[in-house]
Enzyme design. Structure first.
Site, PDB file in Angstrom:
ATOM      1  N   GLY A  40       0.859  -1.437   0.078  1.00 61.67           N
ATOM      2  CA  GLY A  40       0.012   0.069   0.113  1.00 61.67           C
ATOM      3  C   GLY A  40       0.707   1.293   0.138  1.00 61.67           C
ATOM      4  O   GLY A  40       2.056   1.242  -0.235  1.00 61.67           O
ATOM      5  N   LEU A  42       0.367   3.628  -2.270  1.00 61.22           N
ATOM      6  CA  LEU A  42       0.889   3.681  -3.584  1.00 61.22           C
ATOM      7  C   LEU A  42       1.374   4.861  -4.157  1.00 61.22           C
ATOM      8  O   LEU A  42       0.842   5.988  -3.880  1.00 61.22           O
ATOM      9  CB  LEU A  42      -0.417   2.896  -4.278  1.00 61.22           C
ATOM     10  CG  LEU A  42      -0.737   1.570  -3.939  1.00 61.22           C
ATOM     11  CD1 LEU A  42      -1.966   1.274  -4.507  1.00 61.22           C
ATOM     12  CD2 LEU A  42       0.315   0.570  -3.744  1.00 61.22           C
ATOM     13  N   HIS A  43       2.430   4.681  -4.801  1.00 62.44           N
ATOM     14  CA  HIS A  43       2.849   5.621  -5.708  1.00 62.44           C
ATOM     15  C   HIS A  43       3.027   5.278  -7.277  1.00 62.44           C
ATOM     16  O   HIS A  43       2.753   4.037  -7.504  1.00 62.44           O
ATOM     17  CB  HIS A  43       4.257   6.351  -5.204  1.00 62.44           C
ATOM     18  CG  HIS A  43       5.262   5.160  -4.899  1.00 62.44           C
ATOM     19  ND1 HIS A  43       5.810   4.371  -6.014  1.00 62.44           N
ATOM     20  CD2 HIS A  43       5.831   4.345  -3.776  1.00 62.44           C
ATOM     21  CE1 HIS A  43       6.539   3.410  -5.675  1.00 62.44           C
ATOM     22  NE2 HIS A  43       6.531   3.491  -4.243  1.00 62.44           N
ATOM     23  N   HIS A  46       4.241   1.696  -8.227  1.00 62.61           N
ATOM     24  CA  HIS A  46       3.251   0.788  -7.940  1.00 62.61           C
ATOM     25  C   HIS A  46       2.178   0.723  -9.259  1.00 62.61           C
ATOM     26  O   HIS A  46       2.080  -0.181  -9.633  1.00 62.61           O
ATOM     27  CB  HIS A  46       2.563   0.653  -6.773  1.00 62.61           C
ATOM     28  CG  HIS A  46       3.295   0.645  -5.335  1.00 62.61           C
ATOM     29  ND1 HIS A  46       3.450   1.841  -4.546  1.00 62.61           N
ATOM     30  CD2 HIS A  46       3.916  -0.402  -4.812  1.00 62.61           C
ATOM     31  CE1 HIS A  46       3.970   1.276  -3.434  1.00 62.61           C
ATOM     32  NE2 HIS A  46       4.445   0.076  -3.580  1.00 62.61           N
ATOM     33  N   LYS A 162      13.343  -2.172  -8.311  1.00 63.33           N
ATOM     34  CA  LYS A 162      13.878  -1.551  -7.325  1.00 63.33           C
ATOM     35  C   LYS A 162      14.428  -2.221  -6.360  1.00 63.33           C
ATOM     36  O   LYS A 162      15.594  -2.200  -5.788  1.00 63.33           O
ATOM     37  CB  LYS A 162      13.138  -0.407  -6.809  1.00 63.33           C
ATOM     38  CG  LYS A 162      13.733   0.446  -5.577  1.00 63.33           C
ATOM     39  CD  LYS A 162      12.853   1.545  -5.108  1.00 63.33           C
ATOM     40  CE  LYS A 162      12.964   1.697  -3.619  1.00 63.33           C
ATOM     41  NZ  LYS A 162      12.696   1.098  -2.799  1.00 63.33           N
ATOM     42  N   ASP A 163      13.565  -3.499  -5.761  1.00 62.56           N
ATOM     43  CA  ASP A 163      13.947  -4.154  -4.718  1.00 62.56           C
ATOM     44  C   ASP A 163      14.484  -5.667  -5.331  1.00 62.56           C
ATOM     45  O   ASP A 163      13.788  -6.709  -5.636  1.00 62.56           O
ATOM     46  CB  ASP A 163      12.614  -4.514  -4.018  1.00 62.56           C
ATOM     47  CG  ASP A 163      11.960  -3.585  -3.374  1.00 62.56           C
ATOM     48  OD1 ASP A 163      12.957  -2.931  -2.595  1.00 62.56           O
ATOM     49  OD2 ASP A 163      11.107  -3.225  -3.589  1.00 62.56           O
ATOM     50  N   GLN A 166      15.357  -8.813  -3.560  1.00 69.37           N
ATOM     51  CA  GLN A 166      13.802  -9.293  -3.307  1.00 69.37           C
ATOM     52  C   GLN A 166      13.481 -10.235  -4.357  1.00 69.37           C
ATOM     53  O   GLN A 166      13.014 -11.469  -4.267  1.00 69.37           O
ATOM     54  CB  GLN A 166      12.710  -8.338  -2.680  1.00 69.37           C
ATOM     55  CG  GLN A 166      11.338  -8.717  -2.805  1.00 69.37           C
ATOM     56  CD  GLN A 166      10.484  -7.713  -2.410  1.00 69.37           C
ATOM     57  OE1 GLN A 166      10.188  -7.698  -1.286  1.00 69.37           O
ATOM     58  NE2 GLN A 166       9.895  -7.001  -3.332  1.00 69.37           N
TER      59      GLN A 166
HETATM   60  O1  PAF Z   1       7.855  -5.270  -2.043  1.00 65.15           O
HETATM   61  C1  PAF Z   1       6.934  -5.151  -1.391  1.00 65.15           C
HETATM   62  O2  PAF Z   1       6.393  -4.098  -1.218  1.00 65.15           O
HETATM   63  C2  PAF Z   1       6.804  -6.320  -0.340  1.00 65.15           C
HETATM   64  O3  PAF Z   1       8.181  -6.847   0.065  1.00 65.15           O
HETATM   65  C3  PAF Z   1       5.857  -7.466  -0.804  1.00 65.15           C
HETATM   66  C4  PAF Z   1       6.620  -8.293  -2.132  1.00 65.15           C
HETATM   67  C5  PAF Z   1       4.691  -6.739  -1.117  1.00 65.15           C
HETATM   68  C6  PAF Z   1       5.729  -8.633   0.059  1.00 65.15           C
HETATM   69  O4  PAF Z   1       5.050  -7.987   1.206  1.00 65.15           O
END
Ligand code: PAF
Length: 295
Positions: A40, A42-43, A46, A162-163, A166
């Site tokens: 959430g 959001l920008h 997203h 960006k991540d 991840q």
């Molecule tokens: O990147 C994110 O916003 C979070 O790590 C995710 C992937 C929604 C998991 O909570």
């Protein structure tokens, strides 16, 4: 009961049964379903993921869930911005079909004991960097992403570059646990001065915000060094660390040189690398990276 959410301008579900009914209906009609998992606040970053998902899939589900298990005890879980009403309006305007807005008890049922664990041995992409500063973070991320995949059953899911650590870790989780979900990556969206968009940017004071673009400038300068022929990763690391140290508002967490596909630190720069960096700016962490593919 959260009555303030009832008037949201987008179809939303909070219960697993409602979610599954909606998604399975679409699938029965042969529609391809895309998921954009978010926390959430959001920008535009997203929203570009939502639009990308809408191009790639027939239906787009966005989830908003501030996942407690990916925050450390001293992190910003409680103050993480939450504004579902505004988020829902933005999602609706950008091609999202359904918002999944679960409570903590829905994702983590009472008595929950099961997590997705990550092997932190030498060649795990989840090892080091973010994990050094946020122990257990990726365990929480892959756990919730696995749960969201099981709940939504999407055909594809979109994550931001960006991540980058991840993204690489999620790809490994999908491979290792045999999820039948295509993972798509979307480039980082930036403000005009280069700062990567992030929900946490809202925490920056004006002087901190003015300093923040130095992170991306530093990464771009390092990228130019590599493009000009520098192959010694230590030289590139040191140049980045010196540039970031010059900003008194920054406390550097890391600035590194890693293989793009597995996030392993390199000594000699090869053909496809990522320069990831993170700084702490008065308690707000800024994260960014650039990828360099040498042809
Ligand atoms: O990147 C994110 O916003 C979070 O790590 C995710 C992937 C929604 C998991 O909570």
């Amino acid at each position: 009961v959260r009555p303030e959410l009832d008037a949201l301008p987008l179809d939303q579900v909070r219960q697993v049964g409602d979610l599954r009914r909606r998604v399975r209906d679409w699938k029965r009609q042969g529609q391809r379903v895309g998921l954009v998992p978010t926390m959430g606040a959001l920008h535009e970053g997203h929203l570009s993921l939502i639009r990308f998902a809408a191009d790639e899939a027939d239906r787009v589900v966005a989830s908003i869930f501030v996942n407690p298990t990916q925050f450390g005890p001293d992190e910003d879980f409680r103050r993480y911005p939450r504004r579902p009403r505004k988020d829902a309006a933005l999602l609706a305007a950008n091609g999202c079909d359904l918002l999944f807005l679960p409570d903590v008890e829905t994702v983590y049922p009472p008595g929950h004991i099961t997590f997705v664990d990550l092997d932190e041995s030498l060649d795990s992409p989840s090892r080091g960097l973010e994990s050094e500063f946020r122990p257990g973070h990726f365990r929480g991320v892959v756990t919730v992403v696995a749960q969201l995949f099981n709940l939504v059953e999407p055909d594809l899911a979109v994550f931001g570059e960006k991540d980058a650590q991840q993204l690489t870790t999620v790809r490994c989780m999908v491979r290792d646990l045999h999820f039948d979900v295509e993972i798509l990556a979307h480039p980082t969206v930036r403000d005009a001065d280069g700062l990567a968009m992030s929900s946490r940017n809202a925490f920056l004071t004006p002087p901190q915000r003015a300093a923040a673009p130095l992170l991306y400038r530093t990464l771009r300068r390092a990228k130019r060094m590599v493009e000009a022929g520098e192959r010694d990763a230590a030289v590139v690391r040191q140049a980045m660390q010196e540039a970031l140290a010059a900003e008194p508002l920054f406390e550097t967490n890391y600035a590194d040189v890693v293989e793009a596909d597995n996030f392993q630190r390199v000594d000699r720069i090869g053909s496809d690398i990522i320069l990831p960096a993170a700084v702490d700016v008065g308690g707000t962490r800024l994260l960014d990276n650039v990828r360099i593919a040498i042809t």
